[in-house]
Design a protein around this motif. Sequence first.
Motif, PDB file in Angstrom:
ATOM      1  N   HIS A 197       2.522  88.592  48.018  1.00  0.00           N
ATOM      2  CA  HIS A 197       1.423  89.554  48.002  1.00  0.00           C
ATOM      3  C   HIS A 197       1.268  90.092  46.577  1.00  0.00           C
ATOM      4  O   HIS A 197       1.563  91.257  46.306  1.00  0.00           O
ATOM      5  N   ARG A 238      -1.408  79.906  53.952  1.00  0.00           N
ATOM      6  CA  ARG A 238      -0.554  80.943  53.368  1.00  0.00           C
ATOM      7  C   ARG A 238       0.499  81.419  54.378  1.00  0.00           C
ATOM      8  O   ARG A 238       1.672  81.550  54.047  1.00  0.00           O
ATOM      9  N   HIS A 246       7.747  86.744  47.271  1.00  0.00           N
ATOM     10  CA  HIS A 246       8.888  86.201  48.010  1.00  0.00           C
ATOM     11  C   HIS A 246       9.421  85.063  47.155  1.00  0.00           C
ATOM     12  O   HIS A 246       8.878  83.958  47.183  1.00  0.00           O
ATOM     13  N   ASN A 284      11.638  82.687  46.964  1.00  0.00           N
ATOM     14  CA  ASN A 284      12.578  81.995  47.851  1.00  0.00           C
ATOM     15  C   ASN A 284      12.996  80.647  47.268  1.00  0.00           C
ATOM     16  O   ASN A 284      12.224  80.016  46.556  1.00  0.00           O
ATOM     17  N   LYS A 337      16.386  83.797  50.418  1.00  0.00           N
ATOM     18  CA  LYS A 337      15.188  84.633  50.306  1.00  0.00           C
ATOM     19  C   LYS A 337      15.420  85.792  49.345  1.00  0.00           C
ATOM     20  O   LYS A 337      16.459  86.444  49.407  1.00  0.00           O
ATOM     21  N   GLU A 350       9.486  94.627  50.897  1.00  0.00           N
ATOM     22  CA  GLU A 350       8.874  94.959  52.189  1.00  0.00           C
ATOM     23  C   GLU A 350       9.739  94.590  53.387  1.00  0.00           C
ATOM     24  O   GLU A 350       9.446  95.030  54.482  1.00  0.00           O
ATOM     25  N   HIS A 351      10.781  93.787  53.217  1.00  0.00           N
ATOM     26  CA  HIS A 351      11.543  93.344  54.390  1.00  0.00           C
ATOM     27  C   HIS A 351      12.672  94.292  54.750  1.00  0.00           C
ATOM     28  O   HIS A 351      13.176  94.234  55.866  1.00  0.00           O
ATOM     29  N   TYR A 370       6.013  82.846  46.483  1.00  0.00           N
ATOM     30  CA  TYR A 370       4.685  83.137  47.038  1.00  0.00           C
ATOM     31  C   TYR A 370       4.691  84.583  47.479  1.00  0.00           C
ATOM     32  O   TYR A 370       5.756  85.195  47.588  1.00  0.00           O
TER      33      TYR A 370
HETATM   34  C1  2HG Z   1       5.320  86.481  54.235  1.00  0.00           C
HETATM   35  O1  2HG Z   1       4.712  87.151  53.409  1.00  0.00           O
HETATM   36  C2  2HG Z   1       6.477  87.103  54.940  1.00  0.00           C
HETATM   37  O2  2HG Z   1       4.954  85.334  54.569  1.00  0.00           O
HETATM   38  C3  2HG Z   1       7.706  86.209  55.051  1.00  0.00           C
HETATM   39  O3  2HG Z   1       6.803  88.341  54.398  1.00  0.00           O
HETATM   40  C4  2HG Z   1       8.348  85.940  53.725  1.00  0.00           C
HETATM   41  O4  2HG Z   1       9.903  84.493  54.810  1.00  0.00           O
HETATM   42  C5  2HG Z   1       9.642  85.142  53.806  1.00  0.00           C
HETATM   43  O5  2HG Z   1      10.389  85.186  52.834  1.00  0.00           O
END
Ligand code: 2HG
Length: 462
Positions: A369, A319, A376, A378, A334, A415-416, A367
């Motif tokens: 949380h 993960r 995310h 992406n 992203k 969250e970023h 992917y």
């Molecule tokens: C994760 O959950 C990080 O792995 C990075 O927040 C997410 O790079 C990302 O978009």
Amino acid sequence: VTGVLAELAAAVGPANLVTDPDLMRGYLVDWRGAHVGRAAAVVRPGGTEEVAAVLRACRAAGVGVVPQGGNTGLCGGAVPSADGGEVVLSTTRMRRIRELDRENRTITVEAGAVLAAVREAAGAAGLMFPLSLGSEGSCTIGGNLATNAGGAAVLRYGTMRELTLGLEVVLPDGRVWSGLRGLRKDNTGYDLKQLFVGAEGTLGVITAAVLRLFPAARSRVTAWVALPDPAAAVELLGLLPEDRLSCFELMSAESLDLVLAHVPGARSPVPGRWPWHALVELTDSRPEAALAEVLATVLERSPVADAVVAPGRVLWALREGVAEAQNKEGPSLKHDVTVPIGRIPEFVSRTDTALRAAVPGIRIVSYGHVGDGNLHYNLTKPRGTADDEFAARAEALATVVYDIVAALDGSISAEHGVGVAKRDVVAGYKPAVELAMMREIKALFDPGGLMNPGKVVFPAGG
Ligand code: 2HG
Ligand code: FAD
Ligand code: ZN
């Protein structure tokens, strides 16, 4: 700018003022290589009074200051602008753990302390600091606070905001606010610490914090679960015992494909190729919690295609490897988004359909949380497409994603944070009065606009 350099050298000692272009380079580019800036100097204060002296000197000279911790942020917030006139203030020398109070279940740390070191210190005392990020070996508590970091354990313990009881902050004019109170109740007026959490260095420099600790996990079980679709993931999430669930992460098949291609030794935990995978972790502070049995019972009743239970960190590496694996596949677009948990299936199906129609062959590396509603979402270019051809479509594709997020009552930064990457686009999704309040708060704390200039706050009429 040159005038202020002598004062900065006096404030932190000449060895901690970096102006050599080779030595500065690492401070001027972000982890992804997506944001590159220039700076007059990098200054490395060793304590709160030195930070105050740096801010006073920069304010007197009208020089912008860019706070930087571990430089793992994903929105360009810790990278200076291209004009070369700003000073990067690196907190990496300020990494002391000042106090661990067992009775109060708190730890007081300096802003440059690395997250993994804080987690270790808590563990050594038989307690736990729950913030859990793939970047924990480099990111700092100051950066975690300034971005209100989230990560994998938010569904049980909350974001950095919920983990913070007190802060010490140097204001842009050099005044020190000592708000290091370890209190769970303190209704004596505005909750000022929360203004600095998530402000991404635009209101002042956080120099220390009092953080909450929790009982350590004494039993733990982790499972990898293959799933037909995100709806099955949401259904499984609802069946798991909330008081023991510590993580519920979701990955699309295309995310796992990248990890298997780029992370040495990585193997799929389940045979065959499944559209979605969840990583589930249950923990309990009692050693005899029998979590494996609890998990097995839930999995038998739920719509899973296959599942494997494994000890230790083996499954986590799959993960946590996605971000780096995607970097190796070329530039990624992203979108760190969140919607109410029950709307994740609709978000994924609407957005996948729209993007696959717009860019045939696009790789949707979604992917995240999902236990707290954060994906995310992406994107990686179709095989055979040139990097710049794909990058040219970034804005149009982001609009597709963000309009669906907004229609589902979500947020376009989960969250970023905002940094520079999302400053302008966030403004398009906020009411005018909210943007005005942000500008007014910024002007109150930083009338000269010298704290992390150009980040987060969309200028009036901009
Ligand atoms: C994760 O959950 C990080 O792995 C990075 O927040 C997410 O790079 C990302 O978009
Ligand atoms: P930096 O990148 O140095 O700075 C980030 C922002 O905070 C900048 O705006 C900077 O100016 C400001 N800042 C830094 N220190 C201070 C200070 N002392 N006072 C005031 N402002 C300050 N994030 C998540 O939320 N969840 C994840 O799961 C997650 N996983 C990640 C995995 C990987 C592999 C990577 C590379 C990043 C990940 N991140 C994640 C993003 C990043 O690690 C977090 O945003 C982290 O909190 C940043 O900490 P830092 O010390 O590196 O901050
Ligand atoms: Zn994340």
